[in-house]
Each structure stands twice: as structure tokens, then as C-alpha cells.
Design a protein around this motif. Structure first.
Motif, PDB file in Angstrom:
ATOM      1  N   LEU A  74       0.603  -1.663   0.396  1.00  0.00           N
ATOM      2  CA  LEU A  74       0.198   0.051   0.167  1.00  0.00           C
ATOM      3  C   LEU A  74       0.873   1.433  -0.334  1.00  0.00           C
ATOM      4  N   ALA A  75       2.003   1.344   1.556  1.00  0.00           N
ATOM      5  CA  ALA A  75       2.296   2.085   0.527  1.00  0.00           C
ATOM      6  C   ALA A  75       3.861   3.094  -0.226  1.00  0.00           C
ATOM      7  N   VAL A  76       3.355   1.933  -0.832  1.00  0.00           N
ATOM      8  CA  VAL A  76       4.162   2.099  -2.232  1.00  0.00           C
ATOM      9  C   VAL A  76       3.701   1.878  -3.551  1.00  0.00           C
ATOM     10  N   ARG A 104      -3.972   1.839  -8.295  1.00  0.00           N
ATOM     11  CA  ARG A 104      -4.712   1.231  -7.307  1.00  0.00           C
ATOM     12  C   ARG A 104      -4.252   1.398  -5.912  1.00  0.00           C
ATOM     13  N   HIS A 105      -3.590   2.174  -5.848  1.00  0.00           N
ATOM     14  CA  HIS A 105      -3.906   2.871  -4.335  1.00  0.00           C
ATOM     15  C   HIS A 105      -4.899   2.722  -3.455  1.00  0.00           C
ATOM     16  N   ARG A 106      -6.280   3.380  -4.032  1.00  0.00           N
ATOM     17  CA  ARG A 106      -7.140   4.044  -3.743  1.00  0.00           C
ATOM     18  C   ARG A 106      -8.402   2.786  -3.145  1.00  0.00           C
ATOM     19  N   LEU A 116      -6.290  -0.824  -3.224  1.00  0.00           N
ATOM     20  CA  LEU A 116      -6.015  -1.042  -1.888  1.00  0.00           C
ATOM     21  C   LEU A 116      -6.504  -0.633  -0.682  1.00  0.00           C
ATOM     22  N   ARG A 117      -6.018   0.205  -0.961  1.00  0.00           N
ATOM     23  CA  ARG A 117      -5.726   1.674   0.579  1.00  0.00           C
ATOM     24  C   ARG A 117      -7.507   0.969   1.427  1.00  0.00           C
ATOM     25  N   THR A 118      -8.889   0.827   0.236  1.00  0.00           N
ATOM     26  CA  THR A 118      -9.979   0.534   0.910  1.00  0.00           C
ATOM     27  C   THR A 118      -9.838  -0.955   0.853  1.00  0.00           C
ATOM     28  N   GLY A 168       4.769  -0.850   9.478  1.00  0.00           N
ATOM     29  CA  GLY A 168       4.117   1.050   9.713  1.00  0.00           C
ATOM     30  C   GLY A 168       3.435   1.224  11.314  1.00  0.00           C
ATOM     31  N   GLY A 169       3.684  -0.014  12.257  1.00  0.00           N
ATOM     32  CA  GLY A 169       2.915   0.281  13.099  1.00  0.00           C
ATOM     33  C   GLY A 169       4.186   0.440  14.447  1.00  0.00           C
ATOM     34  N   ASP A 170       4.682  -1.103  14.454  1.00  0.00           N
ATOM     35  CA  ASP A 170       5.734  -1.339  14.658  1.00  0.00           C
ATOM     36  C   ASP A 170       6.933  -0.049  15.779  1.00  0.00           C
ATOM     37  N   HIS A 217      11.297  11.503   7.727  1.00  0.00           N
ATOM     38  CA  HIS A 217      10.842  12.169   7.012  1.00  0.00           C
ATOM     39  C   HIS A 217       9.554  10.760   6.368  1.00  0.00           C
ATOM     40  N   PHE A 218       8.959  11.290   4.725  1.00  0.00           N
ATOM     41  CA  PHE A 218       8.440  10.997   3.928  1.00  0.00           C
ATOM     42  C   PHE A 218       9.158  11.211   2.498  1.00  0.00           C
ATOM     43  N   ALA A 219       9.972  10.106   1.114  1.00  0.00           N
ATOM     44  CA  ALA A 219       9.939  10.988  -0.014  1.00  0.00           C
ATOM     45  C   ALA A 219       9.027  10.341  -1.007  1.00  0.00           C
ATOM     46  N   ARG A 220       9.353  11.861  -2.577  1.00  0.00           N
ATOM     47  CA  ARG A 220       7.768  11.058  -3.140  1.00  0.00           C
ATOM     48  C   ARG A 220       8.981  11.491  -4.822  1.00  0.00           C
ATOM     49  N   THR A 221       8.701  10.858  -5.465  1.00  0.00           N
ATOM     50  CA  THR A 221       9.716  10.739  -6.885  1.00  0.00           C
ATOM     51  C   THR A 221       8.466  11.729  -7.750  1.00  0.00           C
ATOM     52  N   VAL A 236       2.217  16.595  11.122  1.00  0.00           N
ATOM     53  CA  VAL A 236       2.388  15.847  10.215  1.00  0.00           C
ATOM     54  C   VAL A 236       3.068  14.384  10.910  1.00  0.00           C
ATOM     55  N   SER A 237       2.432  13.949  11.915  1.00  0.00           N
ATOM     56  CA  SER A 237       4.138  12.798  12.105  1.00  0.00           C
ATOM     57  C   SER A 237       3.065  11.375  11.559  1.00  0.00           C
ATOM     58  N   PHE A 238       1.361  11.922  11.109  1.00  0.00           N
ATOM     59  CA  PHE A 238       0.847  10.820  10.968  1.00  0.00           C
ATOM     60  C   PHE A 238       1.268  10.961   8.988  1.00  0.00           C
ATOM     61  N   GLY A 239       1.483  11.991   8.645  1.00  0.00           N
ATOM     62  CA  GLY A 239       1.607  12.862   6.771  1.00  0.00           C
ATOM     63  C   GLY A 239       0.344  12.997   6.493  1.00  0.00           C
ATOM     64  N   HIS A 240      -0.072  13.088   5.307  1.00  0.00           N
ATOM     65  CA  HIS A 240      -1.551  13.897   4.600  1.00  0.00           C
ATOM     66  C   HIS A 240      -1.902  13.692   3.892  1.00  0.00           C
ATOM     67  N   PRO A 263      -3.442  11.575   0.408  1.00  0.00           N
ATOM     68  CA  PRO A 263      -3.853  10.600   0.340  1.00  0.00           C
ATOM     69  C   PRO A 263      -2.951   9.089   1.068  1.00  0.00           C
ATOM     70  N   HIS A 264      -2.000   9.505   1.181  1.00  0.00           N
ATOM     71  CA  HIS A 264      -1.192   7.750   2.096  1.00  0.00           C
ATOM     72  C   HIS A 264      -1.191   8.755   3.751  1.00  0.00           C
ATOM     73  N   PHE A 265      -2.068   9.026   3.909  1.00  0.00           N
ATOM     74  CA  PHE A 265      -2.119   9.748   5.141  1.00  0.00           C
ATOM     75  C   PHE A 265      -2.202   7.883   6.100  1.00  0.00           C
ATOM     76  N   CYS A 266      -1.635   8.058   7.557  1.00  0.00           N
ATOM     77  CA  CYS A 266      -1.345   6.848   8.039  1.00  0.00           C
ATOM     78  C   CYS A 266      -2.666   6.272   8.071  1.00  0.00           C
ATOM     79  N   LEU A 267      -2.916   5.198   7.876  1.00  0.00           N
ATOM     80  CA  LEU A 267      -3.710   3.942   8.380  1.00  0.00           C
ATOM     81  C   LEU A 267      -4.427   3.938   9.159  1.00  0.00           C
TER      82      LEU A 267
HETATM   83  C1  HEM Z   1       1.341   5.488   6.644  1.00  0.00           C
HETATM   84  C2  HEM Z   1       3.376   7.584  10.950  1.00  0.00           C
HETATM   85  C3  HEM Z   1       1.378   3.567  13.263  1.00  0.00           C
HETATM   86  C4  HEM Z   1       0.438   1.396   9.445  1.00  0.00           C
HETATM   87  C5  HEM Z   1       1.589   6.294   6.771  1.00  0.00           C
HETATM   88  C6  HEM Z   1       2.482   7.745   7.444  1.00  0.00           C
HETATM   89  C7  HEM Z   1       3.092   8.227   7.989  1.00  0.00           C
HETATM   90  C8  HEM Z   1       3.350   7.099   9.050  1.00  0.00           C
HETATM   91  C9  HEM Z   1       3.625   9.476   8.149  1.00  0.00           C
HETATM   92  C10 HEM Z   1       2.540   8.366   5.730  1.00  0.00           C
HETATM   93  C11 HEM Z   1       3.479   7.685   4.645  1.00  0.00           C
HETATM   94  C12 HEM Z   1       4.253   8.024   3.217  1.00  0.00           C
HETATM   95  O1  HEM Z   1       2.883   9.340   3.179  1.00  0.00           O
HETATM   96  O2  HEM Z   1       4.228   8.067   2.764  1.00  0.00           O
HETATM   97  C13 HEM Z   1       3.018   6.648  11.285  1.00  0.00           C
HETATM   98  C14 HEM Z   1       3.134   7.284  13.491  1.00  0.00           C
HETATM   99  C15 HEM Z   1       2.882   6.223  14.030  1.00  0.00           C
HETATM  100  C16 HEM Z   1       2.032   5.293  12.996  1.00  0.00           C
HETATM  101  C17 HEM Z   1       3.941   8.226  13.607  1.00  0.00           C
HETATM  102  C18 HEM Z   1       2.590   5.943  15.346  1.00  0.00           C
HETATM  103  C19 HEM Z   1       3.209   6.757  16.004  1.00  0.00           C
HETATM  104  C20 HEM Z   1       1.188   2.953  12.448  1.00  0.00           C
HETATM  105  C21 HEM Z   1       0.116   2.347  12.632  1.00  0.00           C
HETATM  106  C22 HEM Z   1       0.119   1.421  11.359  1.00  0.00           C
HETATM  107  C23 HEM Z   1       0.190   1.744  10.687  1.00  0.00           C
HETATM  108  C24 HEM Z   1       0.009   1.671  14.437  1.00  0.00           C
HETATM  109  C25 HEM Z   1      -0.698  -0.517  11.662  1.00  0.00           C
HETATM  110  C26 HEM Z   1      -0.873  -1.227  12.120  1.00  0.00           C
HETATM  111  C27 HEM Z   1       0.382   2.764   8.132  1.00  0.00           C
HETATM  112  C28 HEM Z   1       0.497   2.395   6.692  1.00  0.00           C
HETATM  113  C29 HEM Z   1       0.517   2.895   5.880  1.00  0.00           C
HETATM  114  C30 HEM Z   1       1.267   4.094   6.711  1.00  0.00           C
HETATM  115  C31 HEM Z   1      -0.394   0.535   6.684  1.00  0.00           C
HETATM  116  C32 HEM Z   1       0.117   3.479   4.799  1.00  0.00           C
HETATM  117  C33 HEM Z   1      -0.282   4.030   4.015  1.00  0.00           C
HETATM  118  C34 HEM Z   1      -1.021   4.607   2.429  1.00  0.00           C
HETATM  119  O3  HEM Z   1       0.094   4.197   1.621  1.00  0.00           O
HETATM  120  O4  HEM Z   1      -1.489   4.393   2.127  1.00  0.00           O
HETATM  121  N1  HEM Z   1       1.617   6.245   9.062  1.00  0.00           N
HETATM  122  N2  HEM Z   1       2.057   5.805  11.357  1.00  0.00           N
HETATM  123  N3  HEM Z   1       0.633   3.219  10.614  1.00  0.00           N
HETATM  124  N4  HEM Z   1       1.170   3.064   8.893  1.00  0.00           N
HETATM  125 FE1  HEM Z   1       1.193   4.452   9.991  1.00  0.00          FE
END
Ligand code: HEM
Length: 404
Positions: free
Chosen positions: A91-93, A98-100, A102-104, A243-245, A292-296, A344-348, A350-354
């Protein structure tokens, strides 16, 4: 080139020691002021790349998935050595469309029904772990508490049988080489393969005898009118661990370190003067686990007035954006009552952290357990920084908790 700019280029963002040796706050403040979209020269035969440091530019770039793609890879270290082998499958890459789709499919792992039960178990686990170490003198919070929350939670999410968890835990530990500068990269690669093979086996078992668990759900889903291959389901299950550990672990460690560093803020949280929800957001901003996260660039475009050529690697520095004084009032201050706090710790986009909901729930469970059990949090040694150009934080945190 101004002397300040020259000063910033002296930093090598491809070298993990850079983040251990230098003060990142001062470095990023200089970058935002003097060279906010900076060209980082390539080193040792590797290509150069763009470095985006202002909050507004980082946010706009995360949103612009049409022109800034993820399929070649999203982590600098991977991109500089070639394309991500999971591109277009994990998903993340994966890029749209297809991303949309797969994300669903993947979002089914995070339905309220599944999450409710998982969060309950996180709360119980956090309370027990904190109770066990409180009043017991000095201990390493990373090893005794933080390490035991995230992987267990993802295993709960995926209904991994209890008997399989010790293996997964052991492989996962060797797969993470960022703890140690001397770690053997081949042992890490082997451990990652073991995890992937484990998931391939699990997916085959669940396809043969489907249940109502998340792996069975993903395994039964269709993307683009066809079921996912066993390998792709396995890869995406593993991506939840990737992504989550570590990200959740370093944010838990950061929470305890911040409260040890700022005892007045801890007292305010402990005594209920500050909402746990705002405290969780501030810990996430303060921790910024993914530097960071990177893009091309998929086409020529402009960011912050700089011309970016198609094919260039563009890095978005969360560690800078989250401390941008153009967005945050006194960003250098750890303030658990901070609102608004649009980090933006979880990004922002379409790829916002799942897993954002789960990441937040894990931290909330930890803070609830601490506030209910612990009176004082005192550092008893120097924490060790993670050795990485991607993961931000500490791998040890010697501390003592006194009971309430
Ligand atoms: C995507 C951070 C926890 C699964 C992301 C992204 C960030 C992020 C910044 C965006 C990546 C991008 O834009 O390329 C974090 C942080 C977490 C966390 C800081 C904890 C504090 C988790 C957990 C899970 C998870 C607990 C799963 C159980 C994912 C997945 C994506 C993602 C699958 C890809 C989403 C996509 O591309 O549509 N995360 N994450 N993350 N994260 Fe997290």
C-alpha cells in the motif's frame, strides 16, 4: 551561496550519525529560513535529492500525489539504492488508482468492530505493564514497557495465534537494524524474509479455512477485479508491522522522556489539568517518529519557487515541518495543552497513516495508565538514540516511576 546556506549543506542527510551528532532543531530552523527547498548533492556515487523543510510546502507535497509518486519508494535510504521491490504491491509504495482500491481493502482491518476489541486489549496491556514497573526502582522503559505494546497490538489486529507470536517477535527484533550501528544487515534481511514467509503460510491457511479475521478479509478481497496474490496479501500484512511497530514504540519512549524532562508538564497531565487527547497530539508532534517520507516527481513541477525536474527524489521532512514557527506557536516548547496542533507526524493526503487511530489509542492507553498509577517520572540514565536517517527517537530509556 550565503555562508548560512553553505553551513546547511555541510550536513549529510544520508548519514545516520548526522542525526546523533548535531542539534536538529537549529539545523532545520536555518534550512527553513534560508533554503527551504534545498538541493542536497549526491555523495559516494548516489544521486542528489530535494529537501523540503517548511510546513506549508511539506503539506502541499503530501497532498500532490498526482505529481509526486510513492511507487519507487518512500524512504530515502531505499530510493538512493534503487527502486523499492514492493512498489505497486504494498500500500504505502503504490500509486493511484491502484492505491485507492488497495487502501479501501486494507481499511477493513481498521473497522470499528475490529478496532474496539483491539483497543480494549491495548488498554489492559498498558495498565498491567505500567503497574509492574512502578515503584520497582530504575528500569529501561523501552525494554520493559514500550516494546511490548505495538507488536502485540498488530498481532491482535491480525488475529495471529498466540503460539506463533514468540517467533514473530524474535524475527522482528533482528529485522530492525536501526537500534545498532554494528547490526548485521544480512541477518536483518533474513529475518524480514522469515516474517514474509510466515505471512505467506498464514494467508494460505486462512484462504483454505476463512474466518472473520482481518487476514481472511484481505485475502478474500478483490483489487481491479482480481483477488490479490498470496504474496501481496502477505506483504500488506507485514506492512502493518513495518508501519506500526517502531513508530509506536519510539513515540511511547518519547512520551516518558518528555515527561521526565518537563516534570511540571507531567504533573499537569497526571492531575487532569490537561486533556489526554491534546497531550497525545503533542507527544506525537514532539516525537515525530518518521523523520521524513520521500516521493519521486512524475512530471516537472515547482515547490516553494524551485523548479523540480521529473524523476527527481523529493524528501519531505516531518521533523522540520512539525517545528516550523510559521505554523506552530513556540514550537520548541513541549506543551501538552497545545491547540491547534495540526502536526504531520502521520503524514497528510492520500497516504495519511492507515494506523493513526491505533497509534493514538496506544499512546492514550499509555498516558491513562501512567496518570492512574505513577506520581513521579525520573530519568536514571542517558537514553540511547536510534541510529537511522528515517526513524527518530531513542531505543533505551532508563527511568524510575514512583507510585501515586
Ligand atoms: C502511513 C506514521 C502507526 C500503518 C504512514 C505515514 C506516516 C505514518 C507519516 C505516511 C507515509 C507516506 O505518506 O508515505 C506513523 C506513526 C505512527 C504510525 C508516527 C505511530 C505513532 C501506524 C500503525 C499502523 C500503521 C499502528 C498499522 C497497524 C501504516 C500504513 C501506512 C502508513 C499501512 C500506508 C498508508 C498508505 O500509503 O495509504 N504512517 N504511523 N501506522 N501507516 Fe503509519
Amino acid at each position: 551561496m550565503s555562508p548560512t546556506t553553505a553551513g546547511t549543506t555541510a550536513f549529510d542527510l544520508t548519514d545516520p550519525t548526522t542525526f546523533v551528532r548535531h542539534d536538529p532543531l537549529a539545523f532545520w530552523a536555518r534550512m527553513r529560513d534560508h533554503d527551504p527547498v534545498h538541493w542536497h548533492e549526491g555523495r559516494d556515487g548516489r544521486p542528489g535529492f530535494w529537501v523540503v523543510s517548511r510546513y506549508a510546502d511539506v503539506l502541499a507535497a503530501y497532498t500532490d500525489a498526482a505529481r509526486l509518486g510513492s511507487a519507487r519508494g518512500t524512504v530515502l535510504d531505499v530510493l538512493l539504492h534503487g527502486d523499492d521491490s514492493a512498489g505497486g504491491r504494498m500500500l504505502a509504495v503504490t500509486d493511484r488508482p491502484r492505491h485507492r482500491d488497495l487502501r479501501t481493502v486494507m481499511l477493513r482491518a481498521f473497522s470499528p468492530r475490529v478496532l474496539g476489541a483491539v483497543v480494549e486489549r491495548v488498554e489492559r496491556r498498558a495498565a498491567e505493564l505500567v503497574r509492574d514497573v512502578t515503584g520497582a526502582g530504575s528500569f529501561d522503559f523501552a525494554a520493559e514497557v514500550a516494546e511490548h505494546i505495538p507488536l502485540g497490538t498488530i498481532c491482535d489486529l491480525l488475529s495471529i495465534p498466540a503460539a506463533d507470536r514468540p517467533d514473530l517477535l524474535r524475527w522482528n527484533k533482528s529485522a530492525l537494524s536501526s537500534d545498532d550501528a554494528e547490526a548485521d544487515p544480512y541477518a536483518a534481511l533474513e529475518a524480514r524474509n522469515e516474517i514474509l514467509l510466515y505471512f505467506v503460510d498464514l494467508v494460505e491457511r486462512r484462504r483454505a479455512a476463512p474466518g472473520d479475521d482481518v487476514v481472511s478479509m484481505i485475502a478474500a478481497a478483490e483489487v481491479d477485479g482480481a483477488p490479490l496474490s498470496v504474496e501481496d496479501v502477505a506483504l500488506n500484512c507485514y506492512s502493518l508491522i513495518l508501519g506500526g511497530d517502531e513508530s509506536s514504540r519510539v513515540s511511547a519512549i518519547c512520551a516518558v522522556k518528555a515527561f521526565a524532562d518537563f516534570p511540571d508538564q507531567w504533573r499537569a497531565v497526571r492531575d487532569g489539568e490537561v486533556s489526554l487527547d491534546t497531550a497525545v497530539e503533542e507527544v506525537l508532534r514532539w516525537a515525530t517518529p518518521a523523520m521524513h517520507f520521500a516521493r519521486t516527481a512524475t512530471t516537472d513541477l515547482e515547490i516553494g519557487g524551485r523548479r523540480i525536474r521529473a524523476g527527481s527524489v523529493v524528501t519531505l521532512w516531518n521533523t522540520s515541518a512539525n517545528f516550523d514557527e510559521r505554523q506552530f506557536d513556540r514550537p520548541e516548547r513541549f506543551d501538552p495543552a497545545r491547540t491547534p496542533n495540526k502536526h504531520v507526524s502521520f503524514g497528510h493526503g492520500p497516504h495519511f497513516c492507515l494506523g493513526a487511530h491505533l497509534g493514538r489509542a496506544e499512546l492514550r492507553a499509555l498516558l491513562t495508565a501512567l496518570a492512574g498509577t505513577v506520581s513521579g517520572i525520573e530519568a536514571t540514565g542517558t537514553p540511547r538514540r536510534v541510529y537511522s536517517t528515517f526513524l527518530n527517537g531513542h531505543s533505551t530509556m532508563p527511568v524510575a516511576f514512583t507510585a501515586r
